[in-house]
Design a protein around this motif. Sequence first.
Motif, PDB file in Angstrom:
ATOM      1  N   THR A  49       0.828  -1.207   0.000  1.00 29.97           N
ATOM      2  CA  THR A  49       0.000   0.000   0.000  1.00 29.97           C
ATOM      3  C   THR A  49       0.862   1.256   0.000  1.00 29.97           C
ATOM      4  OG1 THR A  49      -1.740  -1.171   1.216  1.00 29.97           O
ATOM      5  CG2 THR A  49      -1.838   1.227   1.210  1.00 29.97           C
ATOM      6  N   ARG A  50       1.974   1.203   0.746  1.00 29.52           N
ATOM      7  CA  ARG A  50       2.883   2.345   0.763  1.00 29.52           C
ATOM      8  C   ARG A  50       3.452   2.611  -0.627  1.00 29.52           C
ATOM      9  NH1 ARG A  50       2.607   6.516   3.275  1.00 29.52           N
ATOM     10  NH2 ARG A  50       2.800   7.325   1.185  1.00 29.52           N
ATOM     11  N   SER A  51       3.762   1.554  -1.343  1.00 28.55           N
ATOM     12  CA  SER A  51       4.258   1.702  -2.708  1.00 28.55           C
ATOM     13  C   SER A  51       3.169   2.269  -3.611  1.00 28.55           C
ATOM     14  CB  SER A  51       4.734   0.346  -3.233  1.00 28.55           C
ATOM     15  OG  SER A  51       5.243   0.466  -4.547  1.00 28.55           O
ATOM     16  N   MET A  52       1.936   1.792  -3.423  1.00 27.26           N
ATOM     17  CA  MET A  52       0.808   2.327  -4.194  1.00 27.26           C
ATOM     18  C   MET A  52       0.634   3.823  -3.918  1.00 27.26           C
ATOM     19  SD  MET A  52      -2.304  -0.429  -3.973  1.00 27.26           S
ATOM     20  CE  MET A  52      -2.439  -1.795  -5.129  1.00 27.26           C
ATOM     21  N   GLN A  53       0.762   4.201  -2.622  1.00 23.34           N
ATOM     22  CA  GLN A  53       0.565   5.604  -2.259  1.00 23.34           C
ATOM     23  C   GLN A  53       1.622   6.493  -2.903  1.00 23.34           C
ATOM     24  OE1 GLN A  53      -2.153   6.742  -0.154  1.00 23.34           O
ATOM     25  NE2 GLN A  53      -1.490   8.513  -1.375  1.00 23.34           N
ATOM     26  N   ASN A  54       2.857   6.034  -2.915  1.00 24.49           N
ATOM     27  CA  ASN A  54       3.919   6.802  -3.577  1.00 24.49           C
ATOM     28  C   ASN A  54       3.611   6.999  -5.047  1.00 24.49           C
ATOM     29  OD1 ASN A  54       5.364   7.025  -1.195  1.00 24.49           O
ATOM     30  ND2 ASN A  54       6.633   5.230  -1.606  1.00 24.49           N
ATOM     31  N   ALA A  55       3.110   5.920  -5.678  1.00 24.67           N
ATOM     32  CA  ALA A  55       2.777   5.998  -7.102  1.00 24.67           C
ATOM     33  C   ALA A  55       1.611   6.950  -7.335  1.00 24.67           C
ATOM     34  CB  ALA A  55       2.449   4.610  -7.636  1.00 24.67           C
ATOM     35  N   ALA A  56       0.583   6.875  -6.468  1.00 24.14           N
ATOM     36  CA  ALA A  56      -0.582   7.747  -6.620  1.00 24.14           C
ATOM     37  C   ALA A  56      -0.193   9.208  -6.423  1.00 24.14           C
ATOM     38  CB  ALA A  56      -1.668   7.345  -5.634  1.00 24.14           C
ATOM     39  N   ASP A  57       0.651   9.486  -5.424  1.00 25.02           N
ATOM     40  CA  ASP A  57       1.108  10.858  -5.184  1.00 25.02           C
ATOM     41  C   ASP A  57       1.813  11.416  -6.411  1.00 25.02           C
ATOM     42  OD1 ASP A  57       0.114  10.655  -2.639  1.00 25.02           O
ATOM     43  OD2 ASP A  57       2.050  10.424  -1.649  1.00 25.02           O
ATOM     44  N   ARG A  76      -1.121   7.874 -15.744  1.00 26.15           N
ATOM     45  CA  ARG A  76      -0.978   6.413 -15.813  1.00 26.15           C
ATOM     46  C   ARG A  76       0.448   6.014 -16.191  1.00 26.15           C
ATOM     47  NH1 ARG A  76      -6.464   6.925 -17.958  1.00 26.15           N
ATOM     48  NH2 ARG A  76      -7.890   6.023 -16.398  1.00 26.15           N
ATOM     49  N   ALA A  77       1.091   6.864 -17.002  1.00 26.56           N
ATOM     50  CA  ALA A  77       2.485   6.567 -17.365  1.00 26.56           C
ATOM     51  C   ALA A  77       3.389   6.653 -16.144  1.00 26.56           C
ATOM     52  CB  ALA A  77       2.959   7.534 -18.454  1.00 26.56           C
ATOM     53  N   VAL A  78       3.135   7.636 -15.281  1.00 23.92           N
ATOM     54  CA  VAL A  78       3.933   7.765 -14.060  1.00 23.92           C
ATOM     55  C   VAL A  78       3.665   6.592 -13.121  1.00 23.92           C
ATOM     56  CG1 VAL A  78       4.272   9.154 -11.986  1.00 23.92           C
ATOM     57  CG2 VAL A  78       4.120  10.269 -14.214  1.00 23.92           C
ATOM     58  N   ALA A  79       2.383   6.210 -12.989  1.00 24.59           N
ATOM     59  CA  ALA A  79       2.057   5.061 -12.133  1.00 24.59           C
ATOM     60  C   ALA A  79       2.749   3.796 -12.638  1.00 24.59           C
ATOM     61  CB  ALA A  79       0.545   4.863 -12.088  1.00 24.59           C
ATOM     62  N   ALA A  80       2.841   3.635 -13.955  1.00 26.76           N
ATOM     63  CA  ALA A  80       3.491   2.455 -14.534  1.00 26.76           C
ATOM     64  C   ALA A  80       4.971   2.404 -14.174  1.00 26.76           C
ATOM     65  CB  ALA A  80       3.308   2.450 -16.050  1.00 26.76           C
ATOM     66  N   GLN A  81       5.594   3.582 -14.047  1.00 23.90           N
ATOM     67  CA  GLN A  81       7.006   3.606 -13.659  1.00 23.90           C
ATOM     68  C   GLN A  81       7.217   3.054 -12.252  1.00 23.90           C
ATOM     69  OE1 GLN A  81       8.451   7.605 -14.196  1.00 23.90           O
ATOM     70  NE2 GLN A  81       8.036   7.627 -16.395  1.00 23.90           N
ATOM     71  N   TYR A  82       6.166   3.069 -11.443  1.00 19.09           N
ATOM     72  CA  TYR A  82       6.231   2.512 -10.093  1.00 19.09           C
ATOM     73  C   TYR A  82       5.793   1.051 -10.064  1.00 19.09           C
ATOM     74  CZ  TYR A  82       7.038   7.090  -7.937  1.00 19.09           C
ATOM     75  OH  TYR A  82       7.574   8.297  -7.548  1.00 19.09           O
TER      76      TYR A  82
END
Length: 454
Positions: A49-57, A76-82
């Motif tokens: 979840t912490r990784s998801m939160q970093n990606a969402a931020d 979505r491109a930034v989220a994919a990088q995470y």
Amino acid sequence: MILCSVVNQLLRLRTDEKGAVSVMMGFLLVPLVGFLAIGFEVSNWYLITRSMQNAADAATVAAAINNGANYDVEARAVAAQYGFVNGASNVSVAVTNTAACPGGGNSCYSVTISGYTPLLLSQIVGFQGDANFNGTLEKKLSAAAVAKQTTVPQEVCLLALASSGAPQGIRTNGAPTGNMNGCDSMSNTAAQCNGSNLGLGISFAVGSNNGCGAKQMSSPALTDPYYYLASNIPALSSSGCAGNYPQESKHGNSYTVAASNQRTGTLNLSAGNNFLCGDQLLTGDVTINTPVGQPAVLIIENGQLDLNGHTLTTSSGSAVTLVFSGTNGSYMHAPTDNTNGSGGVLDITPPTTGTWKGVAIYQDPSLTTGVDVSAAGNSPTWNVTGLVYMPHASLTLKGAIDKSTFGKSCLVMVADNFQISGTGGVLKTDIGQCGQAGLTMPTAKIPGGAVLVL
């Protein structure tokens, strides 16, 4: 005898506590393993979840900065990088630019990332998760972030208020040599530049924005930033004019006015307000002197300032604000040169302190007639530092405007609308020097990034 031995053994067994812990551990082993399993599982969920939160931020900030039609693609491109790819491995990345903002409104950007992770040891205590994919029990995890776009002020030196409803606050036709020297402009309606971008930096406009500036940007309309200064103009009854306003008359190719309104030589002003009534005609060059360190205000009531081919200048160490006040009607309320371009020069340095700091020319905003200027920078030549404020004027800029002889490199012009032609242009305005001249420049706002709000 044998019976006694058995009884003794049973009595010792009853009081013997050896192995009691082992029995207790046997009973506690199952819940202990369950708690360990849950602890491990929850820790794993937290890390994911912490990784998801970093990606969402990161994704929502990217969407807000993008602020374009493809903001969702960027997020979505930034989220994919995470490692969170929308539509892959049961991952969803939802993006919107109409999220509710904490302070109200629904113009914020939001990214919500959700996905599933297989259950591991938590099944030992009977936890079944949130979904079953191909026989595998999985837990749903998600994280969300909300961001809003931030703006930064951008100083403008050409502001068209367009309160008259002028369809184009800034317009030029056939002005390939016009040069604003990187000045930024703002029009409360449209901006239309034909033949040249006028050397503008950023051209802001509320309506259409065509051909002006190296970059065109839309902006909300700016309110009049200098209207408040009108409260410092004395009432007409205090001027001493008593309704007597001599006006120019034309004789052949020249103009004349009452001798009391003809100016030449030195004009000594006292600190504070000084009044002149009716049209003022220069019959020779005029130098304005004011007390050192004590700026003066020269109020011309119901009259124009006709340079008549001569030069009006502030001396070294002197500072003055020209104020045009009076009533609407047949009066002219502006600097002019009625000799049809024979070389008049307006050279004004404004005060750097006090009520009128940074203001060179100010037309009372209650005036709506007799306020237009037809050949600024050409007839007469303008060498002006500071603010030129003509909120209801159509200002036609035909020549280059430079700084005053003893002033800073700062020029801000505010008018109802600007018509620019020929060599119309302004000196390069230095924001730092505007501060030194005492003037706070008008500002438009440009996107400057994004900030997380949730």
